[in-house]
Every structure is written in C-alpha cells, then in structure tokens.
Design an enzyme around this catalytic site. Structure first.
Site, PDB file in Angstrom:
ATOM      1  N   ASN A  98       0.802  -1.151  -0.283  1.00 49.76           N
ATOM      2  CA  ASN A  98       0.085   0.041  -0.120  1.00 49.76           C
ATOM      3  C   ASN A  98       0.836   1.354  -0.028  1.00 49.76           C
ATOM      4  OD1 ASN A  98      -2.522   1.569   0.505  1.00 49.76           O
ATOM      5  ND2 ASN A  98      -1.533   2.061   2.537  1.00 49.76           N
ATOM      6  N   GLN A 149      -8.821   4.881   0.233  1.00 50.71           N
ATOM      7  CA  GLN A 149      -7.926   3.901  -0.818  1.00 50.71           C
ATOM      8  C   GLN A 149      -6.931   5.053  -1.614  1.00 50.71           C
ATOM      9  OE1 GLN A 149     -10.803   1.800  -3.269  1.00 50.71           O
ATOM     10  NE2 GLN A 149     -10.346   0.210  -1.504  1.00 50.71           N
ATOM     11  N   ASP A 158       1.378   7.178  -0.101  1.00 51.59           N
ATOM     12  CA  ASP A 158       0.480   6.273  -0.490  1.00 51.59           C
ATOM     13  C   ASP A 158       0.838   5.848  -2.101  1.00 51.59           C
ATOM     14  OD1 ASP A 158      -1.874   4.792   0.392  1.00 51.59           O
ATOM     15  OD2 ASP A 158      -2.830   5.675  -1.464  1.00 51.59           O
ATOM     16  N   ARG A 186       0.595 -12.231   3.547  1.00 56.06           N
ATOM     17  CA  ARG A 186      -0.346 -11.500   4.461  1.00 56.06           C
ATOM     18  C   ARG A 186      -0.139 -10.085   3.882  1.00 56.06           C
ATOM     19  NH1 ARG A 186       0.079  -7.034   8.005  1.00 56.06           N
ATOM     20  NH2 ARG A 186      -1.734  -6.690   9.352  1.00 56.06           N
ATOM     21  N   ASP A 188      -0.652  -6.546   3.724  1.00 55.64           N
ATOM     22  CA  ASP A 188      -1.071  -5.438   4.859  1.00 55.64           C
ATOM     23  C   ASP A 188      -1.882  -4.378   4.182  1.00 55.64           C
ATOM     24  OD1 ASP A 188      -0.049  -4.163   7.509  1.00 55.64           O
ATOM     25  OD2 ASP A 188       0.187  -2.433   5.852  1.00 55.64           O
ATOM     26  N   HIS A 192      -6.792  -0.394   1.891  1.00 64.67           N
ATOM     27  CA  HIS A 192      -6.548   0.961   1.339  1.00 64.67           C
ATOM     28  C   HIS A 192      -6.066   0.819   0.099  1.00 64.67           C
ATOM     29  CE1 HIS A 192      -6.923   2.518   5.572  1.00 64.67           C
ATOM     30  NE2 HIS A 192      -6.550   1.184   5.925  1.00 64.67           N
ATOM     31  N   GLU A 225      -5.399  -8.200   5.051  1.00 61.80           N
ATOM     32  CA  GLU A 225      -5.645  -7.535   6.114  1.00 61.80           C
ATOM     33  C   GLU A 225      -7.039  -6.296   5.785  1.00 61.80           C
ATOM     34  OE1 GLU A 225      -4.479  -4.364   9.552  1.00 61.80           O
ATOM     35  OE2 GLU A 225      -3.729  -4.051   7.684  1.00 61.80           O
ATOM     36  N   ASN A 288      -4.356 -10.296  16.973  1.00 60.74           N
ATOM     37  CA  ASN A 288      -3.042 -10.105  16.075  1.00 60.74           C
ATOM     38  C   ASN A 288      -2.345  -9.186  16.820  1.00 60.74           C
ATOM     39  OD1 ASN A 288      -4.185  -7.399  15.522  1.00 60.74           O
ATOM     40  ND2 ASN A 288      -4.323  -7.832  13.451  1.00 60.74           N
ATOM     41  N   ARG A 323      -4.711 -19.052  12.953  1.00 59.59           N
ATOM     42  CA  ARG A 323      -3.622 -18.320  13.057  1.00 59.59           C
ATOM     43  C   ARG A 323      -3.444 -17.980  14.472  1.00 59.59           C
ATOM     44  NH1 ARG A 323      -2.312 -12.588  10.663  1.00 59.59           N
ATOM     45  NH2 ARG A 323      -4.042 -12.168  12.190  1.00 59.59           N
TER      46      ARG A 323
HETATM   47  C1  QV4 Z   1       1.877  10.006  12.853  1.00 58.30           C
HETATM   48  C2  QV4 Z   1       0.518  10.463  13.289  1.00 58.30           C
HETATM   49  C3  QV4 Z   1      -0.526  10.743  12.058  1.00 58.30           C
HETATM   50  C4  QV4 Z   1       0.077  11.576  11.055  1.00 58.30           C
HETATM   51  C5  QV4 Z   1       1.466  11.089  10.695  1.00 58.30           C
HETATM   52  C6  QV4 Z   1       2.179  12.125   9.626  1.00 58.30           C
HETATM   53  O1  QV4 Z   1      -0.173   9.443  14.230  1.00 58.30           O
HETATM   54  O2  QV4 Z   1      -1.679  10.933  12.513  1.00 58.30           O
HETATM   55  O3  QV4 Z   1      -0.599  11.546   9.910  1.00 58.30           O
HETATM   56  O4  QV4 Z   1       2.289  10.810  11.856  1.00 58.30           O
HETATM   57  O5  QV4 Z   1       3.380  11.881   9.619  1.00 58.30           O
HETATM   58  C7  QV4 Z   1       3.448   4.939  13.258  1.00 58.30           C
HETATM   59  C8  QV4 Z   1       3.222   6.012  14.482  1.00 58.30           C
HETATM   60  C9  QV4 Z   1       2.202   6.923  13.919  1.00 58.30           C
HETATM   61  C10 QV4 Z   1       2.903   7.946  12.923  1.00 58.30           C
HETATM   62  C11 QV4 Z   1       3.095   6.914  11.720  1.00 58.30           C
HETATM   63  C12 QV4 Z   1       3.823   7.471  10.529  1.00 58.30           C
HETATM   64  O6  QV4 Z   1       2.537   4.979  15.499  1.00 58.30           O
HETATM   65  O7  QV4 Z   1       1.941   7.546  14.915  1.00 58.30           O
HETATM   66  O8  QV4 Z   1       1.847   8.668  12.265  1.00 58.30           O
HETATM   67  O9  QV4 Z   1       3.960   5.829  12.086  1.00 58.30           O
HETATM   68  O10 QV4 Z   1       4.949   8.363  11.063  1.00 58.30           O
HETATM   69  C13 QV4 Z   1       1.778   0.093  12.194  1.00 58.30           C
HETATM   70  C14 QV4 Z   1       1.541   0.629  13.516  1.00 58.30           C
HETATM   71  C15 QV4 Z   1       1.272   2.197  13.325  1.00 58.30           C
HETATM   72  C16 QV4 Z   1       2.399   2.863  12.776  1.00 58.30           C
HETATM   73  C17 QV4 Z   1       2.543   2.271  11.475  1.00 58.30           C
HETATM   74  C18 QV4 Z   1       3.959   2.764  10.374  1.00 58.30           C
HETATM   75  O11 QV4 Z   1       0.234   0.053  13.947  1.00 58.30           O
HETATM   76  O12 QV4 Z   1       1.159   2.743  14.702  1.00 58.30           O
HETATM   77  O13 QV4 Z   1       2.380   4.053  12.748  1.00 58.30           O
HETATM   78  O14 QV4 Z   1       2.802   0.856  11.444  1.00 58.30           O
HETATM   79  O15 QV4 Z   1       5.035   2.389  11.019  1.00 58.30           O
HETATM   80  C19 QV4 Z   1      -6.182   0.670  10.168  1.00 58.30           C
HETATM   81  C20 QV4 Z   1      -5.861   0.077   8.754  1.00 58.30           C
HETATM   82  C21 QV4 Z   1      -5.213  -1.235   8.898  1.00 58.30           C
HETATM   83  C22 QV4 Z   1      -3.854  -0.932   9.544  1.00 58.30           C
HETATM   84  C23 QV4 Z   1      -4.443  -0.346  10.973  1.00 58.30           C
HETATM   85  C24 QV4 Z   1      -3.136  -0.110  12.096  1.00 58.30           C
HETATM   86  O16 QV4 Z   1      -7.102  -0.205   8.106  1.00 58.30           O
HETATM   87  O17 QV4 Z   1      -4.597  -1.650   7.719  1.00 58.30           O
HETATM   88  O18 QV4 Z   1      -5.090   0.667  11.058  1.00 58.30           O
HETATM   89  N1  QV4 Z   1      -3.085  -2.175   9.984  1.00 58.30           N
HETATM   90  C25 QV4 Z   1      -1.826  -2.266   9.424  1.00 58.30           C
HETATM   91  C26 QV4 Z   1      -0.810  -3.041  10.324  1.00 58.30           C
HETATM   92  C27 QV4 Z   1      -0.132  -2.268  11.168  1.00 58.30           C
HETATM   93  C28 QV4 Z   1       0.466  -1.216  10.434  1.00 58.30           C
HETATM   94  C29 QV4 Z   1      -0.126  -0.678   9.197  1.00 58.30           C
HETATM   95  C30 QV4 Z   1      -1.144  -1.205   8.682  1.00 58.30           C
HETATM   96  C31 QV4 Z   1       0.810   0.265   8.392  1.00 58.30           C
HETATM   97  O19 QV4 Z   1      -1.332  -4.464  10.857  1.00 58.30           O
HETATM   98  O20 QV4 Z   1       0.654  -2.940  12.120  1.00 58.30           O
HETATM   99  O21 QV4 Z   1       0.773   0.027  11.370  1.00 58.30           O
HETATM  100  O22 QV4 Z   1       1.626  -0.571   7.573  1.00 58.30           O
HETATM  101  O23 QV4 Z   1      -7.354   0.124  10.827  1.00 58.30           O
END
Ligand code: QV4
Length: 474
Positions: A98, A149, A158, A186, A188, A192, A225, A288, A323
């Site tokens: 994504n 998306q 994105d 998987r 991720d 989106h 996911e 998870n 899982r």
């Molecule tokens: C921060 C702010 C944002 C801002 C951004 C701007 O919070 O509001 O827009 O800065 O720069 C980390 C930080 C997060 C930070 C981001 C970007 O925690 O605070 O944003 O980095 O710097 C994992 C973690 C996130 C992490 C991300 C990237 O959970 O905390 O963000 O990795 O490192 C939705 C989706 C679903 C998603 C879920 C979490 O539909 O798809 O949210 N789940 C998957 C994974 C998850 C992963 C991601 C997606 C992204 O399972 O583990 O997020 O790849 O439900």
C-alpha cells in the site's frame, strides 16, 4: 488464492512476530515441525526506516525491497525458508504493497543502508518518485472510499497501484520471495488498495517454486488485512474472492465470549451463523499484533486463563484458517521487541519446560496451546457433533469420534457424565497434562462403551478447558 498449501494433516499458522530468520529456522526444526504446526507468518522482510527506540512498527515503513531488516538478510531468509519447508512448515510473508514510509526529516537511511527522502516521495532504492504516489491527503472519514484508498494511512506515502511501474515493482518483489520458496503472503492494509489493482497483482504472480516441494501450478496463498466490523463502505466482500480475508469480528466476539460478556452456549452457531465469512475465506485469530495492543474486548497473553480457553475453542471449532499469535512482552504501543544495547533483536531463550524467558512470550510454546494444535491435526475432516451446554457458560462438543472438548466459564464446578463420542478407553486431557511414555501427567478420563465419561472442571482449576483426542489415548 485461498489454498495455504499445508503439508499432511497440518492446520495452524503461527505469527512469530519480530523473530529473526535464524531463530525461526531453528524453531521450525526443533519445535514447530515436531509439534505439527503448518506454517509461520513472518514480520516484513524488506528494508525499512530506522525509528528512534526501534519500535516494532518501523517495519511497516518501507524504504526499498532489499531483503535486509533487523530479522536478518536475504541469505538468512532463504536459509530459513528452505529449512522450514524441509520439515513441512510453510512461510508466509507480511508484505506492504500500500505504501512506503511516512515523513522523515531530511535523508532517511534504511536497515539495508539505502537512502531515501520520504517528504519528497523519493525512494531511489526501488526507484519510486513522486509520480508513483497518490497526492497527499489525510483519511478523516473512514467511510469515504476515496480517502481510505487514495489518501495516506497515518501519513504513510500512498503508492498508486494502478500505475504500470508500481505494479511491476510490486510483482517483482513478490516473485522474488516466491522464488525463495515462500508459500504466500499476508497483504498489509489491503483495504486501502482498490481490489481491482490487487486482483491484477495477485493474478500476475508466478506459481510457487517446485524446488521447494510445491506441486506444479500451485498459486501463492493470499490473506488480506481488511478490518470490517460489519458496516464499512469498503467491505471484506470486495476482497474475499481474491484470497482469504482477516475476520476481525471473530477476534472481537471470541474475546467477548471468554471474557464473560456473552454466554458460551451461544457459540453453538459459531462461524457463518454469526455473520462471519465463509470458512475457507476467513483468516481467524484470537488476537493479532495490532489489536492485542488495544484495550477492549480482544484477549491477549495478559489474561492467560481466558486466553487459553479462547484459543482452545478457536482451534477446536471447525471454522476458518487458524493463526495463533506469538508475542513479545509489551507495556505500550511502541515497546520494541527484545533487543540488546546495540538495538539488535535478541534470540528467544527457553527454560527447562521449553517456555520462553527473556522478553519473548511464545504463546505457541504454552502446552495448552501447542496441544490444541495437535488436537486440530488429530480431528481434521470431522464435524461438530454432540453439542451440550448447561444453558450458560459450560459447554462441550465432539469432533466426530476423534476428539472431545469441555469448557467451564461459570463460577461453579462442571462435574457430570458427558457424551465424548470417543471409542471406549482412557484418554489423557492434553490441557492439564501430557501423555508421556504411555502415562498421563494431568487428568485422565475413562470413556465407557456408550462413549460417556465423567468430566470434572473445577471453577478454580488452573485451566477452564479439558480436551481429549484419539492420539492421546493412555
Ligand atoms: C503520525 C500521526 C499521524 C500523522 C503522521 C504524519 O499519528 O496522524 O498523519 O504521523 O507523519 C507509526 C506511528 C504513527 C505515525 C506513523 C507515521 O505509530 O503515530 O503517524 O508511524 O510516521 C503500524 C502501526 C502504526 C505505525 C505504522 C507505521 O500500527 O502505529 O504508525 O505501523 O510504522 C487501520 C488500517 C489497517 C492498519 C491499522 C493499524 O485499516 O490496515 O489501522 N493495520 C496495518 C498493520 C499495522 C501497520 C499498518 C497497517 C501500516 O497491521 O501494524 O501500522 O503499515 O485499521
């Protein structure tokens, strides 16, 4: 692409979250293969940004598709895949199609030493430039398809998967992993991405590598996911025909039930009866790596009694592609995996019972959990029969004439004769003990000629579940 390509009668995938490749290779040989695990979901394999303090989530911010991370390099990855396949354990990779990384001040250097300028959407290691991405915007309305998306999930740049260049780079990355012997992916943040773009990518992938024991023309297993609580504009149904989809309602509802918010008797119609996806399209889990960190209904290792009961039910009830989670200890969302002073991930260490001791939780090494992996293998291809409940939080059921389960989540004992559907004999409860050299270290149950046995689960017993199966007959 719903077939996980399991070996023999195996059934259960374990997510070895943040483990190193060399440790997973050993775990396949020493534990997962012998215990009948079917596969491992591994953490992202491609190069990522380096975030301060090394939170686990830095691996969800790609810099390039070079296979060097804190889990190891390409050579170690390839060695792991081969050694796991050799003992019948499949490898599934968590892939980020994504997005690339989020903003980073100045030039970022990734885990393989590649430089990138995320603010400029410049990732020369691939290479990607700004034109390969959607214009920057924020997701504020999760029911707006365009935003979900085409805007940035938590600010992660994105990618535009409708572009030929982006598609070709993603396909090349996935094909490289297939060449190395993985069984699937998987995906991720699948929600989106437009399902049409994913369909194009999945259908363009190579067949699995026959040199790793896969039959000719095997298609990579895909599980996506997609978080859909039931009323989302972008729904699980758009993805379910392309590959399996994570069934988050399973996780939420099983947590509710075993936390005592919903009587266990209602689990009789578990699965599609609860509005979940058809069994072969549902990737199921108690927790998870994301939702174990959120408060709420979902259970995790911090509530071990209920967690073990929920896991036993998950693995005993014939629904979904299962899982199990294998975690490291955490205090908050950002806790890094166990690491040394140089911020290198450390290997798990085990005590004399085989339990992990140094910050790794290793739920998959808890007897009550790996025993249920064995149970699921032993009862494969049988149906649920003989459901019994007390009208409340005591239930039991059979898996054909091969297995029997009973649960007590009431505050009083379960003590009575129940139909186990098993052939006459004495069986070892694989939850309270193990069958070692023909004798049982836990509770034993004697089944009479009518298939009935006396079942006792005290309300203060260590575990609230009892499990018998034909491969653990005394
Ligand atoms: C921060 C702010 C944002 C801002 C951004 C701007 O919070 O509001 O827009 O800065 O720069 C980390 C930080 C997060 C930070 C981001 C970007 O925690 O605070 O944003 O980095 O710097 C994992 C973690 C996130 C992490 C991300 C990237 O959970 O905390 O963000 O990795 O490192 C939705 C989706 C679903 C998603 C879920 C979490 O539909 O798809 O949210 N789940 C998957 C994974 C998850 C992963 C991601 C997606 C992204 O399972 O583990 O997020 O790849 O439900």
């Amino acid at each position: 692409q719903h077939n996980p390509h399991w070996w023999g009668n195996r059934n259960t995938i374990v997510h070895l979250f943040e483990w190193k490749w060399s440790d997973i290779a050993q775990e396949c040989e020493n534990f997962l293969g012998p215990r009948g695990f079917a596969g491992v979901q591994v953490s992202p394999v491609n190069e990522n940004i380096i975030a301060a303090g090394r939170p686990w989530w830095e691996r969800y911010q790609p810099i390039s598709y070079k296979l060097t991370t804190r889990s190891g390099n390409e050579e170690e990855f390839g060695d792991m895949v081969r050694r796991c396949n050799d003992v019948g354990v499949r490898i599934y990779v968590d892939v980020l199609l994504n997005h690339m990384s989020g903003d980073f001040d100045g030039v970022a250097v990734g885990t393989a030493g590649t430089e990138a300028e995320p603010r400029k959407k410049s990732f020369p290691g691939v290479p990607y430039t700004a034109q390969d991405f959607h214009p920057t915007c924020e997701i504020t309305d999760w029911n707006d398809r365009f935003q979900v998306q085409q805007c940035e999930l938590v600010g992660l740049k994105d990618l535009d998967q409708s572009s030929d260049w982006v598609r070709s780079k993603l396909i090349e990355f996935l094909d490289h992993l297939i060449e190395l012997g993985v069984a699937g992916f998987r995906v991720d943040a699948a929600k989106h991405m437009a399902s049409e773009d994913l369909e194009y990518i999945y259908s363009s992938l190579s067949n699995l590598n026959i040199d790793h024991g896969f039959p000719h023309n095997s298609r990579p297993f895909i599980f996506q996911e997609v978080i859909d609580h039931g009323h989302e504009t972008v729904s699980r149904d758009e993805y379910k025909d392309l590959g399996a989809v994570t069934e988050f309602r399973f996780s939420e509802e099983i947590g509710n039930a075993f936390r005592g918010n919903n009587a266990l008797k209602w689990l009789q119609s578990w699965g599609t009866g609860w509005g979940f996806l058809p069994s072969g399209q549902a990737l199921t889990f108690v927790d998870n790596h994301d939702n174990q960190r959120d408060a709420g209904a979902v259970l995790n290792y911090k509530s071990p009694r209920q967690y073990k009961m929920a896991t036993a039910f998950h693995l005993a009830y014939p629904y979904g592609i299962s899982r199990v989670m294998s975690s490291f200890a955490f205090d908050d969302h950002d806790t890094p995996p166990p690491q040394d002073a140089q911020e290198r991930i450390i290997s798990p260490e085990f005590d004399e019972d085989g339990a992990c001791v140094n910050g790794w939780i290793c739920e998959h090494r808890w007897r009550q959990i790996y025993a249920m992996v064995g149970f699921k293998n032993a009862v494969r291809d049988t149906e649920i029969t003989g459901w019994w409940d007390n009208g409340d939080n005591q239930i039991s059921f059979c898996r054909g004439n091969k297995g029997f389960l009973a649960f007590n989540n009431n505050l009083y004992d379960l003590s009575q004769d129940l139909n186990t559907c098993l052939p006459a004999g004495t069986y070892c409860d694989v939850i309270s003990g193990s069958l070692i050299d023909g004798s049982c270290t836990g509770k034993s149950v004697t089944v009479n000629d009518n298939g009935y046995g006396y079942i006792h689960i005290g309300s203060d017993d260590f575990d609230g579940v009892l499990a018998l199966h034909v491969d653990a007959k005394v």
